[in-house]
Design an enzyme around this catalytic site. Sequence first.
Site, PDB file in Angstrom:
ATOM      1  N   LYS A 234       0.848  -1.191   0.000  1.00  0.00           N
ATOM      2  CA  LYS A 234       0.000   0.000   0.000  1.00  0.00           C
ATOM      3  C   LYS A 234       0.881   1.237   0.000  1.00  0.00           C
ATOM      4  O   LYS A 234       1.778   1.387   0.836  1.00  0.00           O
ATOM      5  CB  LYS A 234      -0.910   0.032   1.224  1.00  0.00           C
ATOM      6  CG  LYS A 234      -1.839   1.257   1.262  1.00  0.00           C
ATOM      7  CD  LYS A 234      -2.771   1.229   2.452  1.00  0.00           C
ATOM      8  CE  LYS A 234      -2.125   1.693   3.740  1.00  0.00           C
ATOM      9  NZ  LYS A 234      -1.847   3.175   3.754  1.00  0.00           N
TER      10      LYS A 234
ATOM     11  N   ASP B 188      -3.458   4.444  -1.865  1.00  0.00           N
ATOM     12  CA  ASP B 188      -4.383   4.866  -0.812  1.00  0.00           C
ATOM     13  C   ASP B 188      -4.332   6.388  -0.656  1.00  0.00           C
ATOM     14  O   ASP B 188      -3.632   6.906   0.203  1.00  0.00           O
ATOM     15  CB  ASP B 188      -3.986   4.155   0.492  1.00  0.00           C
ATOM     16  CG  ASP B 188      -4.825   4.575   1.681  1.00  0.00           C
ATOM     17  OD1 ASP B 188      -5.961   5.020   1.479  1.00  0.00           O
ATOM     18  OD2 ASP B 188      -4.319   4.448   2.824  1.00  0.00           O
ATOM     19  N   LEU B 189      -5.089   7.098  -1.515  1.00  0.00           N
ATOM     20  CA  LEU B 189      -5.085   8.559  -1.475  1.00  0.00           C
ATOM     21  C   LEU B 189      -6.386   9.147  -0.936  1.00  0.00           C
ATOM     22  O   LEU B 189      -6.454  10.344  -0.673  1.00  0.00           O
ATOM     23  CB  LEU B 189      -4.812   9.126  -2.876  1.00  0.00           C
ATOM     24  CG  LEU B 189      -3.454   8.757  -3.486  1.00  0.00           C
ATOM     25  CD1 LEU B 189      -3.297   9.408  -4.856  1.00  0.00           C
ATOM     26  CD2 LEU B 189      -2.312   9.157  -2.567  1.00  0.00           C
ATOM     27  N   LYS B 190      -7.425   8.336  -0.813  1.00  0.00           N
ATOM     28  CA  LYS B 190      -8.702   8.773  -0.214  1.00  0.00           C
ATOM     29  C   LYS B 190      -9.217  10.066  -0.840  1.00  0.00           C
ATOM     30  O   LYS B 190      -9.555  11.027  -0.142  1.00  0.00           O
ATOM     31  CB  LYS B 190      -8.553   8.952   1.300  1.00  0.00           C
ATOM     32  CG  LYS B 190      -8.080   7.721   2.061  1.00  0.00           C
ATOM     33  CD  LYS B 190      -7.974   8.018   3.544  1.00  0.00           C
ATOM     34  CE  LYS B 190      -7.493   6.838   4.343  1.00  0.00           C
ATOM     35  NZ  LYS B 190      -6.055   6.533   4.109  1.00  0.00           N
TER      36      LYS B 190
ATOM     37  N   ASP C  45     -13.525  15.158  -3.239  1.00  0.00           N
ATOM     38  CA  ASP C  45     -13.684  16.472  -3.847  1.00  0.00           C
ATOM     39  C   ASP C  45     -14.964  16.449  -4.680  1.00  0.00           C
ATOM     40  O   ASP C  45     -15.717  15.469  -4.629  1.00  0.00           O
ATOM     41  CB  ASP C  45     -12.457  16.807  -4.711  1.00  0.00           C
ATOM     42  CG  ASP C  45     -12.160  18.307  -4.742  1.00  0.00           C
ATOM     43  OD1 ASP C  45     -13.105  19.086  -4.996  1.00  0.00           O
ATOM     44  OD2 ASP C  45     -10.998  18.689  -4.520  1.00  0.00           O
ATOM     45  N   ILE C  46     -15.216  17.490  -5.442  1.00  0.00           N
ATOM     46  CA  ILE C  46     -16.410  17.491  -6.283  1.00  0.00           C
ATOM     47  C   ILE C  46     -16.260  16.410  -7.358  1.00  0.00           C
ATOM     48  O   ILE C  46     -15.145  16.043  -7.729  1.00  0.00           O
ATOM     49  CB  ILE C  46     -16.653  18.879  -6.912  1.00  0.00           C
ATOM     50  CG1 ILE C  46     -15.506  19.272  -7.854  1.00  0.00           C
ATOM     51  CG2 ILE C  46     -16.861  19.929  -5.823  1.00  0.00           C
ATOM     52  CD1 ILE C  46     -15.778  20.538  -8.638  1.00  0.00           C
TER      53      ILE C  46
ATOM     54  N   ASN D  47     -16.444  16.122 -10.645  1.00  0.00           N
ATOM     55  CA  ASN D  47     -15.627  16.352 -11.834  1.00  0.00           C
ATOM     56  C   ASN D  47     -14.135  16.316 -11.517  1.00  0.00           C
ATOM     57  O   ASN D  47     -13.337  15.747 -12.268  1.00  0.00           O
ATOM     58  CB  ASN D  47     -15.980  17.693 -12.479  1.00  0.00           C
ATOM     59  CG  ASN D  47     -15.195  17.928 -13.761  1.00  0.00           C
ATOM     60  OD1 ASN D  47     -15.362  17.220 -14.752  1.00  0.00           O
ATOM     61  ND2 ASN D  47     -14.318  18.919 -13.738  1.00  0.00           N
TER      62      ASN D  47
ATOM     63  N   THR E 119     -10.240   3.807  10.842  1.00  0.00           N
ATOM     64  CA  THR E 119     -10.099   2.906  11.997  1.00  0.00           C
ATOM     65  C   THR E 119      -9.549   3.629  13.222  1.00  0.00           C
ATOM     66  O   THR E 119      -9.531   3.066  14.313  1.00  0.00           O
ATOM     67  CB  THR E 119      -9.200   1.707  11.652  1.00  0.00           C
ATOM     68  OG1 THR E 119      -7.976   2.177  11.076  1.00  0.00           O
ATOM     69  CG2 THR E 119      -9.892   0.773  10.674  1.00  0.00           C
TER      70      THR E 119
ATOM     71  N   ARG F 120      -2.987  -5.770  13.732  1.00  0.00           N
ATOM     72  CA  ARG F 120      -1.803  -5.862  14.587  1.00  0.00           C
ATOM     73  C   ARG F 120      -1.599  -7.313  15.025  1.00  0.00           C
ATOM     74  O   ARG F 120      -2.575  -8.031  15.247  1.00  0.00           O
ATOM     75  CB  ARG F 120      -1.979  -5.017  15.847  1.00  0.00           C
ATOM     76  CG  ARG F 120      -2.150  -3.524  15.608  1.00  0.00           C
ATOM     77  CD  ARG F 120      -0.817  -2.878  15.288  1.00  0.00           C
ATOM     78  NE  ARG F 120      -0.931  -1.436  15.227  1.00  0.00           N
ATOM     79  CZ  ARG F 120      -1.238  -0.752  14.128  1.00  0.00           C
ATOM     80  NH1 ARG F 120      -1.509  -1.405  13.011  1.00  0.00           N
ATOM     81  NH2 ARG F 120      -1.302   0.571  14.154  1.00  0.00           N
TER      82      ARG F 120
ATOM     83  N   GLY G  90       0.698  -2.516   8.749  1.00  0.00           N
ATOM     84  CA  GLY G  90       1.800  -1.574   8.667  1.00  0.00           C
ATOM     85  C   GLY G  90       2.875  -1.844   9.688  1.00  0.00           C
ATOM     86  O   GLY G  90       3.775  -2.655   9.481  1.00  0.00           O
ATOM     87  N   ARG G  91       2.777  -1.176  10.829  1.00  0.00           N
ATOM     88  CA  ARG G  91       3.861  -1.167  11.799  1.00  0.00           C
ATOM     89  C   ARG G  91       4.205  -2.532  12.380  1.00  0.00           C
ATOM     90  O   ARG G  91       5.351  -2.759  12.787  1.00  0.00           O
ATOM     91  CB  ARG G  91       3.534  -0.171  12.914  1.00  0.00           C
ATOM     92  CG  ARG G  91       3.756   1.262  12.470  1.00  0.00           C
ATOM     93  CD  ARG G  91       3.179   2.289  13.411  1.00  0.00           C
ATOM     94  NE  ARG G  91       1.741   2.447  13.225  1.00  0.00           N
ATOM     95  CZ  ARG G  91       1.043   3.472  13.700  1.00  0.00           C
ATOM     96  NH1 ARG G  91       1.637   4.423  14.375  1.00  0.00           N
ATOM     97  NH2 ARG G  91      -0.265   3.555  13.477  1.00  0.00           N
TER      98      ARG G  91
END
Length: 238
Positions: free
Chosen positions: A32, A59-61, A64-65, A67, A120, A182, A211-212
């Site tokens: 990711k 993973d940029l989430k 916005d509008i 268009n 989360t 985890r 991740g960690r």
Amino acid sequence: MEKEPIIALDFPTWEDTEHFLQLFSNESLYVKVGMELYLQNGPAVIEKLKKMNHRIFLDLKLHDIPNTVQQAMKGLANLGVDMINVHAAGGEKMMAAAREGLEQGASGNRPLLLAVTQLTSTSEKQMHKEQLIPVSLEESVLHYAKLTKAAGCDGVVCSVHEAAAIREACGAEFLRVTPGIRLKEDEANDQQRIADPAGARALGSSMIVVGRSITKANKPVEAYQKVKQQWGEITHVK
């Protein structure tokens, strides 16, 4: 169920990322790339990871509008990532526009499109106070999941604790990608709604993001294999 855990490459530089990946002896991983790595290093990171034969969840989430999100996704589709996401709070029209942008920009199969429900790191108390959403956290997540499916997306990012309810409401093929994973011996850090890999499997996750527990482990490869073993013990879970 995806048999491989997705490793969150939450590093600030490509050098740190490359050093970590070199530990895996050219093994093909599912990784990711989040805002920290992508925004500080640019699209070149994706190109380098693809050359190393890794699958990529970008993973940029986006939120916005419609268009703006459509045009952004049209460009991002050219990167050739495997999976990408938006935030469900942007609404059904925005999510549908994101899918349209991916279809317009992809040279082959479009990337899988997910929508983030509730982070989360968000507790129910925090959601009530800061978002002024009066229903339970699970109700909020389920609402976003149903909206996501109606928009034509492939699944959601959610916690493991909502995965089973989403599967029941949206069907087994609708993806439930769950971060906040985890190993039992590790600290929760800033996550609120977490589980270990076996717990995620039992609760109905389609894919897990770790991740960690891997990237900060003293022996990352051993930690990855431990996560992979716990996650993949039963392979018939949908």
